[in-house]
Every structure is written in structure tokens, then in C-alpha cells.
Design a protein around this motif. Structure first.
Motif, PDB file in Angstrom:
ATOM      1  N   HIS A  93     -13.554  16.703  18.964  1.00 58.65           N
ATOM      2  CA  HIS A  93     -13.980  17.171  17.693  1.00 58.65           C
ATOM      3  C   HIS A  93     -12.840  17.764  16.828  1.00 58.65           C
ATOM      4  O   HIS A  93     -11.755  18.341  17.440  1.00 58.65           O
ATOM      5  CB  HIS A  93     -14.817  18.815  18.184  1.00 58.65           C
ATOM      6  CG  HIS A  93     -15.736  18.406  19.299  1.00 58.65           C
ATOM      7  ND1 HIS A  93     -16.979  18.031  19.441  1.00 58.65           N
ATOM      8  CD2 HIS A  93     -15.484  18.736  20.675  1.00 58.65           C
ATOM      9  CE1 HIS A  93     -17.333  17.893  20.627  1.00 58.65           C
ATOM     10  NE2 HIS A  93     -16.491  18.474  21.468  1.00 58.65           N
ATOM     11  N   ILE A  94     -13.141  17.776  15.653  1.00 56.91           N
ATOM     12  CA  ILE A  94     -12.138  18.450  14.670  1.00 56.91           C
ATOM     13  C   ILE A  94     -12.904  19.270  14.053  1.00 56.91           C
ATOM     14  O   ILE A  94     -14.137  18.929  13.309  1.00 56.91           O
ATOM     15  CB  ILE A  94     -11.548  17.290  13.733  1.00 56.91           C
ATOM     16  CG1 ILE A  94     -10.437  16.527  14.495  1.00 56.91           C
ATOM     17  CG2 ILE A  94     -10.887  18.114  12.644  1.00 56.91           C
ATOM     18  CD1 ILE A  94      -9.965  15.489  13.653  1.00 56.91           C
ATOM     19  N   VAL A  95     -12.583  20.725  13.769  1.00 50.95           N
ATOM     20  CA  VAL A  95     -13.575  21.642  13.300  1.00 50.95           C
ATOM     21  C   VAL A  95     -12.822  22.347  12.235  1.00 50.95           C
ATOM     22  O   VAL A  95     -11.580  22.818  12.368  1.00 50.95           O
ATOM     23  CB  VAL A  95     -13.719  22.738  14.245  1.00 50.95           C
ATOM     24  CG1 VAL A  95     -14.679  23.786  13.540  1.00 50.95           C
ATOM     25  CG2 VAL A  95     -14.908  22.050  15.369  1.00 50.95           C
ATOM     26  N   ALA A 144      -1.111  15.088  20.875  1.00 56.42           N
ATOM     27  CA  ALA A 144      -0.498  13.878  20.348  1.00 56.42           C
ATOM     28  C   ALA A 144      -1.821  13.201  19.482  1.00 56.42           C
ATOM     29  O   ALA A 144      -1.403  12.699  18.276  1.00 56.42           O
ATOM     30  CB  ALA A 144      -0.407  12.720  21.353  1.00 56.42           C
ATOM     31  N   GLY A 145      -3.139  13.399  19.811  1.00 50.92           N
ATOM     32  CA  GLY A 145      -4.176  12.981  18.946  1.00 50.92           C
ATOM     33  C   GLY A 145      -4.223  13.685  17.586  1.00 50.92           C
ATOM     34  O   GLY A 145      -4.401  13.221  16.564  1.00 50.92           O
ATOM     35  N   ILE A 146      -3.927  14.977  17.541  1.00 47.31           N
ATOM     36  CA  ILE A 146      -3.916  15.941  16.634  1.00 47.31           C
ATOM     37  C   ILE A 146      -2.890  15.454  15.460  1.00 47.31           C
ATOM     38  O   ILE A 146      -3.126  15.162  14.434  1.00 47.31           O
ATOM     39  CB  ILE A 146      -3.984  17.309  16.983  1.00 47.31           C
ATOM     40  CG1 ILE A 146      -5.215  17.829  17.742  1.00 47.31           C
ATOM     41  CG2 ILE A 146      -3.366  18.205  15.818  1.00 47.31           C
ATOM     42  CD1 ILE A 146      -5.029  19.413  18.076  1.00 47.31           C
ATOM     43  N   SER A 151     -11.287  30.066   9.259  1.00 45.99           N
ATOM     44  CA  SER A 151     -10.174  30.714  10.244  1.00 45.99           C
ATOM     45  C   SER A 151      -9.266  29.646  10.283  1.00 45.99           C
ATOM     46  O   SER A 151      -7.966  30.036  11.030  1.00 45.99           O
ATOM     47  CB  SER A 151     -10.696  31.138  11.672  1.00 45.99           C
ATOM     48  OG  SER A 151     -11.135  30.287  12.375  1.00 45.99           O
ATOM     49  N   GLY A 152      -9.339  28.404  10.012  1.00 47.07           N
ATOM     50  CA  GLY A 152      -8.163  27.466  10.176  1.00 47.07           C
ATOM     51  C   GLY A 152      -8.867  26.143  10.541  1.00 47.07           C
ATOM     52  O   GLY A 152      -9.911  25.902  10.725  1.00 47.07           O
ATOM     53  N   LEU A 153      -7.929  25.159  10.872  1.00 45.56           N
ATOM     54  CA  LEU A 153      -8.288  23.865  11.240  1.00 45.56           C
ATOM     55  C   LEU A 153      -7.890  23.486  12.699  1.00 45.56           C
ATOM     56  O   LEU A 153      -6.841  23.800  12.994  1.00 45.56           O
ATOM     57  CB  LEU A 153      -7.672  22.678  10.224  1.00 45.56           C
ATOM     58  CG  LEU A 153      -7.876  20.975  10.694  1.00 45.56           C
ATOM     59  CD1 LEU A 153      -9.302  20.968  10.240  1.00 45.56           C
ATOM     60  CD2 LEU A 153      -6.934  20.441   9.771  1.00 45.56           C
ATOM     61  N   TYR A 154      -8.891  23.000  13.317  1.00 47.92           N
ATOM     62  CA  TYR A 154      -8.616  22.832  14.669  1.00 47.92           C
ATOM     63  C   TYR A 154      -8.960  21.479  15.481  1.00 47.92           C
ATOM     64  O   TYR A 154      -9.927  20.868  15.015  1.00 47.92           O
ATOM     65  CB  TYR A 154      -9.269  24.058  15.601  1.00 47.92           C
ATOM     66  CG  TYR A 154      -9.210  25.469  15.011  1.00 47.92           C
ATOM     67  CD1 TYR A 154      -8.104  26.071  15.479  1.00 47.92           C
ATOM     68  CD2 TYR A 154     -10.338  25.917  14.267  1.00 47.92           C
ATOM     69  CE1 TYR A 154      -7.825  27.332  14.814  1.00 47.92           C
ATOM     70  CE2 TYR A 154     -10.139  27.284  13.863  1.00 47.92           C
ATOM     71  CZ  TYR A 154      -8.751  27.895  14.021  1.00 47.92           C
ATOM     72  OH  TYR A 154      -8.571  29.236  13.608  1.00 47.92           O
ATOM     73  N   GLY A 155      -8.302  21.132  16.330  1.00 51.98           N
ATOM     74  CA  GLY A 155      -8.681  19.853  17.216  1.00 51.98           C
ATOM     75  C   GLY A 155      -9.047  20.592  18.605  1.00 51.98           C
ATOM     76  O   GLY A 155      -8.416  21.151  19.221  1.00 51.98           O
ATOM     77  N   VAL A 177     -13.431  11.493  17.144  1.00 47.31           N
ATOM     78  CA  VAL A 177     -12.580  10.935  16.079  1.00 47.31           C
ATOM     79  C   VAL A 177     -11.341  10.205  16.838  1.00 47.31           C
ATOM     80  O   VAL A 177     -10.642  10.613  17.574  1.00 47.31           O
ATOM     81  CB  VAL A 177     -11.719  11.801  15.253  1.00 47.31           C
ATOM     82  CG1 VAL A 177     -10.826  11.684  14.421  1.00 47.31           C
ATOM     83  CG2 VAL A 177     -12.827  12.815  14.665  1.00 47.31           C
ATOM     84  N   ALA A 178     -11.180   8.813  16.127  1.00 44.92           N
ATOM     85  CA  ALA A 178     -10.202   7.841  16.680  1.00 44.92           C
ATOM     86  C   ALA A 178      -8.745   8.405  16.257  1.00 44.92           C
ATOM     87  O   ALA A 178      -8.532   8.913  15.372  1.00 44.92           O
ATOM     88  CB  ALA A 178     -10.357   6.442  16.168  1.00 44.92           C
ATOM     89  N   ALA A 179      -8.043   8.527  17.527  1.00 43.35           N
ATOM     90  CA  ALA A 179      -6.761   9.035  17.306  1.00 43.35           C
ATOM     91  C   ALA A 179      -5.640   8.156  17.914  1.00 43.35           C
ATOM     92  O   ALA A 179      -4.709   8.474  18.555  1.00 43.35           O
ATOM     93  CB  ALA A 179      -6.628  10.441  17.868  1.00 43.35           C
ATOM     94  N   GLY A 180      -5.868   6.727  17.874  1.00 42.16           N
ATOM     95  CA  GLY A 180      -4.804   5.858  18.179  1.00 42.16           C
ATOM     96  C   GLY A 180      -5.445   4.588  18.337  1.00 42.16           C
ATOM     97  O   GLY A 180      -6.480   4.292  17.728  1.00 42.16           O
ATOM     98  N   ARG A 181      -4.754   3.485  18.850  1.00 39.87           N
ATOM     99  CA  ARG A 181      -5.322   2.185  18.696  1.00 39.87           C
ATOM    100  C   ARG A 181      -6.321   1.925  19.793  1.00 39.87           C
ATOM    101  O   ARG A 181      -7.240   1.158  19.646  1.00 39.87           O
ATOM    102  CB  ARG A 181      -4.054   1.145  19.026  1.00 39.87           C
ATOM    103  CG  ARG A 181      -3.189   1.177  17.679  1.00 39.87           C
ATOM    104  CD  ARG A 181      -1.999   0.052  18.056  1.00 39.87           C
ATOM    105  NE  ARG A 181      -1.119   0.070  16.744  1.00 39.87           N
ATOM    106  CZ  ARG A 181       0.116  -0.462  16.962  1.00 39.87           C
ATOM    107  NH1 ARG A 181       0.365  -1.304  17.766  1.00 39.87           N
ATOM    108  NH2 ARG A 181       0.814  -0.345  15.692  1.00 39.87           N
TER     109      ARG A 181
END
Length: 310
Positions: free
Chosen positions: A187-189, A229-231, A193-197, A175-179
């Protein structure tokens, strides 16, 4: 751990030449046991690696198989041996029909493409290589190239684990997380149980945590800070709240399978051995908010509308 393109070979862990005779190998093993034993001030993770190295080369049969598979034999690797080696190639498509997690993106795709381009440029100089994953070739390649392959393998391993968790899970890869193209979340899951980077990391050796950051002889940069920072970038864009940042590393590189660090830079953070990841995602991170009911559909929709792939 010894199948990582970055890891030291069994001989390097034992600090002996691949050509050493059996007696020299045995003496080196006993010496390394004493040097790395935790009771005498040694490193517990390295102590485990020494024992594993001996398992791989401590007997004549095991040593011959290891040498063939890793390019340490005196004779060139037989073409059939290279063809049988599958550990560094892209995984074959799965044929089973079990329900799997929803998945978007190509895990390890960017890193593997970069690896293939650079290994061909470095070794082939414009000529097509018969096998860009030949163990002997990979082990001779510059660190920068081997690191790309190690990253791809780590991301693919995590992707397989998450996929096996079933339909209740959704995962976005690369997943792109910046320029910059390299500013990404592996991975983003989205789980009950929750949302995780998640960062899939493999530096080829033991790692520790110091002051909220991953450290080790081969750790480059600030992986935990970069992940957080990406999250935050994705969190702001999609208007979703992450429960935790998770760094996944090979089992042999850590002493504790799950190390919850508490909050790092305001984000709950965990360093997790690869085999412990399914348990962590099922049970959740301490303090992370569970997601259920209609909310899970809302979060999935927001991410689907926002996520860009690196």
C-alpha cells in the motif's frame, strides 16, 4: 491471531493434543504460563498468546465452538459450519455510504489469486473444490500456500482500515516496485500527515526488530529492507518523497502498538500493530514531513501518472 492461516492453533500454543481431556489441557495452560511469563525470562508476546489460547479452549462451550470452526473436531466439519466460516474468504462488498478514502488497485488480489490456483492444484488436482477456504483444508495445506492466503488477508485488513479514514486520504494497493511481479509495495498512503509505503505482514506468530529488521521464528527474508527498496524505486520514478516505511502486523504479534525505529537505511521506519494504524496515519511519524495545500494534489497526480499495479 488464531484465525491466521499461518498461526499455531490454540492447542499448539498450549503444547497439547486437540484430543486432550480437560485436566490435561488445564495443566498444559499453567505450565505454558510459567514458561512464557516475562518475569521469568519468557517472551511477552507469547505470554499473551497463551492467555488468548486459554480463552478460546478453556471452557467446554468455547472449546466446542473453536473445534467446529477450525477443523479439530473428531467428526467431519458439517457443511453448514463451513458455510458460516467467513474469516478467510474475500470480504463482501460494503453497502454503507460514508465518505471513504480514495482507493486504487485491488488489495490482496494477486496473493488471493495465487492461493486459489495453488490450493486447487494441491487439493483438487483439477477438480473444483467445494470450499477452498474450508478451515480443515487450509490448515493441512503446505506452508507456501497458507502464506499466500495470510498475505492476502493482511493486505485486505489494512485496506479496510485506511478506507475508513475518509476522503482526506488516498491509497494505492499492490503497487509494482521492480521488474519481478512479487517486487511490490502492499500500500502507498497519501495522508495530510505524510506519504507512506506500507507492508502488511502476518507470519503467524510474535515478531521483534533486531538491527533494523523484522525477525521471528517464521519471518522469511528481509521484509523491512525489501519495503524500503520498493519505496525508493517508486520515489525515483514519481519524483516524490516518502515520509516513512510502515510495517503493519497483527496486534497479538507485538508488545508495543507503535515502535518507531528511527531511520533504517536512511528511511524513517515504524512497526505498527494493526489497531494502532489509524492513529499513526492521523498523527504521523516523528520527523515525517506533513503534506498539505496544493502539494497534496501534486503528489497525488505524480503517483497517479507513475504507479503500476503488480
Amino acid at each position: 491471531m488464531f484465525d491466521s492461516p499461518l498461526s499455531a492453533s490454540a492447542y499448539e500454543v498450549l503444547q497439547v493434543a486437540p484430543t486432550a481431556d480437560d485436566e490435561a489441557l488445564r495443566k498444559a495452560y499453567r505450565l505454558r504460563l510459567r514458561q512464557t511469563h516475562p518475569d521469568t525470562g519468557g517472551d511477552a508476546a507469547m505470554f499473551i498468546q497463551v492467555q488468548r489460547a486459554w480463552e478460546l479452549v478453556g471452557s467446554a462451550a468455547a472449546r466446542a465452538a473453536y473445534d467446529r470452526g477450525h477443523g479439530f473436531g473428531q467428526d467431519p466439519v458439517h457443511p453448514d459450519a463451513a458455510a458460516q466460516w467467513s474469516g478467510w474468504r474475500a470480504p463482501a462488498p460494503r453497502t454503507d455510504t460514508r465518505p471513504r478514502a480514495r482507493s486504487q488497485g485491488k488489495p490482496g488480489g494477486r496473493r488471493r489469486e495465487q492461493y486459489l490456483g495453488l490450493i486447487r492444484e494441491w487439493a483438487g488436482r483439477g477438480v473444483e473444490l467445494p470450499d477452498p477456504y474450508d478451515p480443515a483444508l487450509v490448515r493441512r495445506a503446505p506452508l507456501q500456500i497458507r502464506r499466500l492466503l495470510a498475505d492476502a488477508l493482511a493486505e485486505e485488513a489494512t485496506a479496510r482500515i485506511v478506507a475508513d479514514l475518509g476522503m482526506g486520504y488516498t491509497v494505492w494497493h499492490d503497487v509494482a516496485a521492480g521488474r519481478h511481479p512479487d517486487e511490490k509495495i502492499d500500500h502507498i498512503v497519501l495522508a495530510p500527515s505524510g506519504l507512506y509505503g506500507i507492508l502488511s505482514e502476518d507470519v503467524g506468530g510474535p515478531v521483534h526488530v533486531r538491527r533494523g529488521e523484522l525477525v521471528g521464528d517464521a519471518v522469511a527474508g528481509t521484509p523491512i529492507a525489501d519495503l524500503i527498496a520498493g519505496i525508493r524505486t517508486v520515489s525515483r520514478a514519481a519524483r516524490v518523497r516518502f515520509g516513512a516505511a510502515i510495517v503493519v502486523v497483527p496486534d497479538d504479534d507485538v508488545v508495543h502498538p507503535i515502535d518507531e525505529l528511527g531511520k533504517v537505511r536512511g528511511m524513517r521506519t515504524v512497526v505498527c500493530a494493526r489497531s494502532a494504524l489509524p492513529r499513526l496515519l492521523r498523527l504521523g511519524v516523528t520527523g515525517a514531513r506533513e503534506i498539505g495545500g496544493n502539494e497534496i494534489f501534486d503528489v497525488r497526480t505524480r503517483l497517479n501518472q507513475t504507479v503500476r499495479f503488480a
